[in-house]
Design a protein around this motif. Structure first.
Motif, PDB file in Angstrom:
ATOM      1  N   LEU A 260       2.987   5.828  -8.288  1.00  0.00           N
ATOM      2  CA  LEU A 260       2.272   4.550  -8.301  1.00  0.00           C
ATOM      3  C   LEU A 260       2.304   3.917  -9.687  1.00  0.00           C
ATOM      4  CD1 LEU A 260      -0.912   5.404  -6.179  1.00  0.00           C
ATOM      5  CD2 LEU A 260       1.139   4.177  -5.428  1.00  0.00           C
ATOM      6  N   ALA A 261       2.144   4.736 -10.717  1.00  0.00           N
ATOM      7  CA  ALA A 261       2.143   4.214 -12.084  1.00  0.00           C
ATOM      8  C   ALA A 261       3.487   3.583 -12.426  1.00  0.00           C
ATOM      9  CB  ALA A 261       1.804   5.330 -13.071  1.00  0.00           C
ATOM     10  N   LEU A 262       4.574   4.268 -12.080  1.00  0.00           N
ATOM     11  CA  LEU A 262       5.903   3.774 -12.408  1.00  0.00           C
ATOM     12  C   LEU A 262       6.208   2.483 -11.643  1.00  0.00           C
ATOM     13  CD1 LEU A 262       8.451   4.474 -14.046  1.00  0.00           C
ATOM     14  CD2 LEU A 262       9.316   5.656 -12.008  1.00  0.00           C
ATOM     15  N   ALA A 263       5.932   2.471 -10.339  1.00  0.00           N
ATOM     16  CA  ALA A 263       6.234   1.289  -9.529  1.00  0.00           C
ATOM     17  C   ALA A 263       5.304   0.124  -9.870  1.00  0.00           C
ATOM     18  CB  ALA A 263       6.112   1.636  -8.047  1.00  0.00           C
ATOM     19  N   GLY A 264       4.041   0.425 -10.158  1.00  0.00           N
ATOM     20  CA  GLY A 264       3.109  -0.635 -10.517  1.00  0.00           C
ATOM     21  C   GLY A 264       3.474  -1.290 -11.831  1.00  0.00           C
ATOM     22  N   ARG A 265       3.878  -0.500 -12.804  1.00  0.00           N
ATOM     23  CA  ARG A 265       4.281  -1.086 -14.088  1.00  0.00           C
ATOM     24  C   ARG A 265       5.528  -1.949 -13.920  1.00  0.00           C
ATOM     25  NH1 ARG A 265       4.245  -1.592 -19.421  1.00  0.00           N
ATOM     26  NH2 ARG A 265       6.151  -1.209 -20.610  1.00  0.00           N
ATOM     27  N   ALA A 266       6.492  -1.487 -13.138  1.00  0.00           N
ATOM     28  CA  ALA A 266       7.692  -2.292 -12.910  1.00  0.00           C
ATOM     29  C   ALA A 266       7.343  -3.626 -12.259  1.00  0.00           C
ATOM     30  CB  ALA A 266       8.679  -1.514 -12.033  1.00  0.00           C
ATOM     31  N   ARG A 267       6.411  -3.613 -11.317  1.00  0.00           N
ATOM     32  CA  ARG A 267       5.996  -4.858 -10.665  1.00  0.00           C
ATOM     33  C   ARG A 267       5.325  -5.803 -11.668  1.00  0.00           C
ATOM     34  NH1 ARG A 267       4.998  -6.825  -5.570  1.00  0.00           N
ATOM     35  NH2 ARG A 267       3.242  -8.277  -5.362  1.00  0.00           N
ATOM     36  N   ALA A 268       4.448  -5.261 -12.517  1.00  0.00           N
ATOM     37  CA  ALA A 268       3.763  -6.103 -13.503  1.00  0.00           C
ATOM     38  C   ALA A 268       4.752  -6.716 -14.492  1.00  0.00           C
ATOM     39  CB  ALA A 268       2.707  -5.282 -14.246  1.00  0.00           C
ATOM     40  N   LEU A 269       5.751  -5.934 -14.905  1.00  0.00           N
ATOM     41  CA  LEU A 269       6.714  -6.428 -15.892  1.00  0.00           C
ATOM     42  C   LEU A 269       7.612  -7.519 -15.319  1.00  0.00           C
ATOM     43  CD1 LEU A 269       7.834  -3.098 -17.623  1.00  0.00           C
ATOM     44  CD2 LEU A 269       6.405  -4.893 -18.589  1.00  0.00           C
ATOM     45  N   THR A 270       7.992  -7.378 -14.040  1.00  0.00           N
ATOM     46  CA  THR A 270       8.966  -8.315 -13.469  1.00  0.00           C
ATOM     47  C   THR A 270       8.323  -9.560 -12.876  1.00  0.00           C
ATOM     48  OG1 THR A 270       8.943  -7.080 -11.380  1.00  0.00           O
ATOM     49  CG2 THR A 270      10.642  -6.501 -12.993  1.00  0.00           C
ATOM     50  N   ARG A 271       7.057  -9.475 -12.442  1.00  0.00           N
ATOM     51  CA  ARG A 271       6.457 -10.587 -11.714  1.00  0.00           C
ATOM     52  C   ARG A 271       5.434 -11.393 -12.506  1.00  0.00           C
ATOM     53  NH1 ARG A 271       6.552 -10.679  -5.922  1.00  0.00           N
ATOM     54  NH2 ARG A 271       7.986  -9.120  -5.084  1.00  0.00           N
ATOM     55  N   PHE A 272       4.788 -10.788 -13.497  1.00  0.00           N
ATOM     56  CA  PHE A 272       3.643 -11.433 -14.119  1.00  0.00           C
ATOM     57  C   PHE A 272       3.808 -11.476 -15.637  1.00  0.00           C
ATOM     58  CE2 PHE A 272       2.004  -9.160 -10.305  1.00  0.00           C
ATOM     59  CZ  PHE A 272       1.804 -10.288  -9.515  1.00  0.00           C
ATOM     60  N   SER A 273       4.163 -12.656 -16.156  1.00  0.00           N
ATOM     61  CA  SER A 273       4.267 -12.842 -17.603  1.00  0.00           C
ATOM     62  C   SER A 273       3.686 -14.194 -17.966  1.00  0.00           C
ATOM     63  CB  SER A 273       5.730 -12.753 -18.068  1.00  0.00           C
ATOM     64  OG  SER A 273       6.434 -13.937 -17.730  1.00  0.00           O
ATOM     65  N   TRP A 274       3.141 -14.308 -19.164  1.00  0.00           N
ATOM     66  CA  TRP A 274       2.579 -15.580 -19.622  1.00  0.00           C
ATOM     67  C   TRP A 274       3.680 -16.596 -19.889  1.00  0.00           C
ATOM     68  CZ3 TRP A 274      -2.049 -16.821 -18.518  1.00  0.00           C
ATOM     69  CH2 TRP A 274      -3.046 -15.842 -18.424  1.00  0.00           C
ATOM     70  N   LYS A 275       4.876 -16.130 -20.248  1.00  0.00           N
ATOM     71  CA  LYS A 275       5.971 -17.080 -20.441  1.00  0.00           C
ATOM     72  C   LYS A 275       6.309 -17.776 -19.128  1.00  0.00           C
ATOM     73  CE  LYS A 275      10.793 -17.564 -21.896  1.00  0.00           C
ATOM     74  NZ  LYS A 275      12.032 -16.872 -22.324  1.00  0.00           N
TER      75      LYS A 275
ATOM     76  N   ASP B 201       0.833  -1.196   0.000  1.00  0.00           N
ATOM     77  CA  ASP B 201       0.000   0.000   0.000  1.00  0.00           C
ATOM     78  C   ASP B 201       0.873   1.253   0.000  1.00  0.00           C
ATOM     79  OD1 ASP B 201      -2.234   1.715   0.286  1.00  0.00           O
ATOM     80  OD2 ASP B 201      -2.045   1.680   2.464  1.00  0.00           O
ATOM     81  N   GLY B 202       0.565   2.166  -0.916  1.00  0.00           N
ATOM     82  CA  GLY B 202       1.297   3.421  -1.002  1.00  0.00           C
ATOM     83  C   GLY B 202       2.537   3.367  -1.857  1.00  0.00           C
ATOM     84  N   GLU B 203       2.954   2.148  -2.273  1.00  0.00           N
ATOM     85  CA  GLU B 203       4.148   2.017  -3.104  1.00  0.00           C
ATOM     86  C   GLU B 203       3.799   1.620  -4.540  1.00  0.00           C
ATOM     87  OE1 GLU B 203       7.046  -0.552  -1.368  1.00  0.00           O
ATOM     88  OE2 GLU B 203       7.148   0.573   0.518  1.00  0.00           O
ATOM     89  N   THR B 204       3.022   0.565  -4.689  1.00  0.00           N
ATOM     90  CA  THR B 204       2.636   0.108  -6.032  1.00  0.00           C
ATOM     91  C   THR B 204       1.135   0.243  -6.269  1.00  0.00           C
ATOM     92  OG1 THR B 204       2.661  -2.121  -5.094  1.00  0.00           O
ATOM     93  CG2 THR B 204       4.562  -1.453  -6.401  1.00  0.00           C
ATOM     94  N   GLY B 205       0.416   0.709  -5.286  1.00  0.00           N
ATOM     95  CA  GLY B 205      -1.021   0.933  -5.400  1.00  0.00           C
ATOM     96  C   GLY B 205      -1.546   1.419  -4.067  1.00  0.00           C
ATOM     97  N   LEU B 206      -2.827   1.796  -4.050  1.00  0.00           N
ATOM     98  CA  LEU B 206      -3.495   2.175  -2.812  1.00  0.00           C
ATOM     99  C   LEU B 206      -4.494   1.085  -2.471  1.00  0.00           C
ATOM    100  CD1 LEU B 206      -4.192   5.995  -3.392  1.00  0.00           C
ATOM    101  CD2 LEU B 206      -2.217   4.925  -2.257  1.00  0.00           C
TER     102      LEU B 206
END
Length: 425
Positions: free
Chosen positions: A381-396, A349-354
């Protein structure tokens, strides 16, 4: 060492709508990622059929819930066999027949194709036909995104007393799904939260449960810097007619929010006219402030993300949340609840989203007001959230982990006993 040979996968989904719900999204992207890793996939799907790049075998039903005539009465000439009669009979007694009848049809299709596949991957059908395949010697892996038992609890809680009997009957298929799931050697789920809930609600042994998070297509879900944000616009992807998606608390929050600032809500969903949503919009005076869109392409959805200033996931429960990681991948700041797996997905909370408590419209309104009023916070939030999505969640990554479980289960003997189909009705 030589690379292991590619696997031949029969991927089952009893409905594969690519524009509504997670089943079609999961099948589309997992099958493509598996093929990119060198595996062969054939999808067996009931209506509505998914959008896939691999071989698709249609498993037609009576399609009793199709739009615009759900709960329709088929013509006599549409009935082909006893499974069709069973499907219609269960619907007429207020039950939901699709998991059972799809599984019986797909078992009939696969019965003589054992030499064509290395295993069956069942996507949340868990019908008695799937148990029969396991009993015939097929290695079977199942994915359960979350236990539908939670949907049942929330629907019963939010339904009028007169509807609760029919609601209990509608969810009668859960007894069958629990029986089948407990017989399978490996059940995949998408979060630690879902794994705990599956063990609790369905009695699946923890040693048979494995967590494989799903992914997001980073080539599709991306920022569009040339698209201008619309001041005060909030985007939600939340079924308007399913209690656990939290639409009613979100509308209450919007009414609170608009007392302090102008704001509009775009909801990617199609509400039924007989649901609580139209009356709630009128009661709260939100008819001009809330817009619903549905049936859109991925590119149209990405543009909606790009036009909004904030995304919101107001769910009362989530086994994972594709909308959350899609918004984060698009570089859109996210407000979400702490329901189910959302803290696992969204992060701190407060880092990658609220994050706010589920069902708390005042807290939800306050978080939306905070985000809309602070451009620097939105940017962080946008910058940190995108970084989290790119590094943690991929279909590969999802496909690679899934294949590890395929190879493990292929070496195990089938253990599921035969089960009576008639007892599900």
């Amino acid at each position: 060492m030589p690379e292991p040979a590619g696997l031949r996968v029969a991927l089952l989904t009893y409905r594969g709508n690519p524009h509504s719900g997670g089943q079609g999204v999961y099948v589309k992207h997992l099958s493509r990622a598996l093929m990119e890793l060198g595996h062969s996939v054939e999808v067996f799907s009931g209506q509505p059929y998914p959008d896939v790049e691999c071989s698709l075998t249609e498993v037609p039903s009576l399609d009793l819930y199709r739009q615009p005539d759900p709960f329709r009465r088929p013509r006599l000439r549409e009935f082909r066999d006893w499974i069709d009669a069973l499907e219609y009979g269960v619907m007429c007694t207020a039950g939901f027949p699709e998991p059972l009848t799809y599984s019986l049809r797909v078992e009939r299709l696969l019965r003589h194709r054992r030499a064509d596949f290395d295993l069956v991957h069942d996507n949340q059908c868990l019908g008695y036909g799937v148990a029969r395949l396991a009993q015939q010697g097929w290695p079977v892996v199942a994915t359960i995104h979350h236990p539908i038992h939670v949907d049942r609890l929330l629907e019963l809680k939010h339904s009028p007393l007169r509807r609760r009997i029919s609601q209990r009957r509608w969810f009668g298929f859960l007894r069958m799904q629990g029986r089948v799931a407990r017989q399978l050697p490996r059940v995949l789920t998408v979060s630690e939260s879902s794994a705990r809930d599956l063990a609790h609600h369905m009695g699946i042994r923890p040693d048979r449960l494995s967590v494989v998070p799903i992914g997001v297509d980073h080539d599709i879900f991306r920022p569009l810097p040339d698209v201008a944000r619309v001041p005060g616009r909030i985007l939600a992807m939340a079924s308007a007619d399913v209690a656990l998606k939290g639409m009613l608390p979100l509308l209450e929050a919007m009414a609170r929010l608009r007392r302090s600032r102008p704001a509009e809500l775009v909801v990617v969903a199609r509400p039924r006219q007989d649901s609580q949503i139209p009356a709630t919009l009128r009661r709260l005076g939100l008819e001009s402030a809330v817009r619903f869109v549905s049936g859109i392409s991925d590119e149209e959805l990405v543009r909606l993300y790009a036009e909004a200033e904030v995304a919101v996931v107001p769910s009362l429960y989530e086994g994972f949340s594709l909308p959350a990681i899609q918004a984060m991948a698009c570089g859109l700041p996210l407000v979400a609840t702490t329901a189910g797996a959302l803290p696992e997905v969204v992060g701190r909370d407060g880092e990658t989203g609220l994050l706010v408590p589920p069902g708390d419209s005042a807290a939800l309104a306050a978080a939306l007001d905070r985000a809309l009023g602070d451009p620097d916070l939105r940017a962080r939030l946008a910058l940190a959230g995108r970084a989290r999505a790119l590094t943690r969640f991929s279909w590969k990554a999802c496909a690679e982990a899934t294949v590890e479980h395929y190879r493990d289960v292929i070496g195990r003997p089938a253990t599921a006993p035969a089960t009576s189909a008639a007892s599900a009705a």
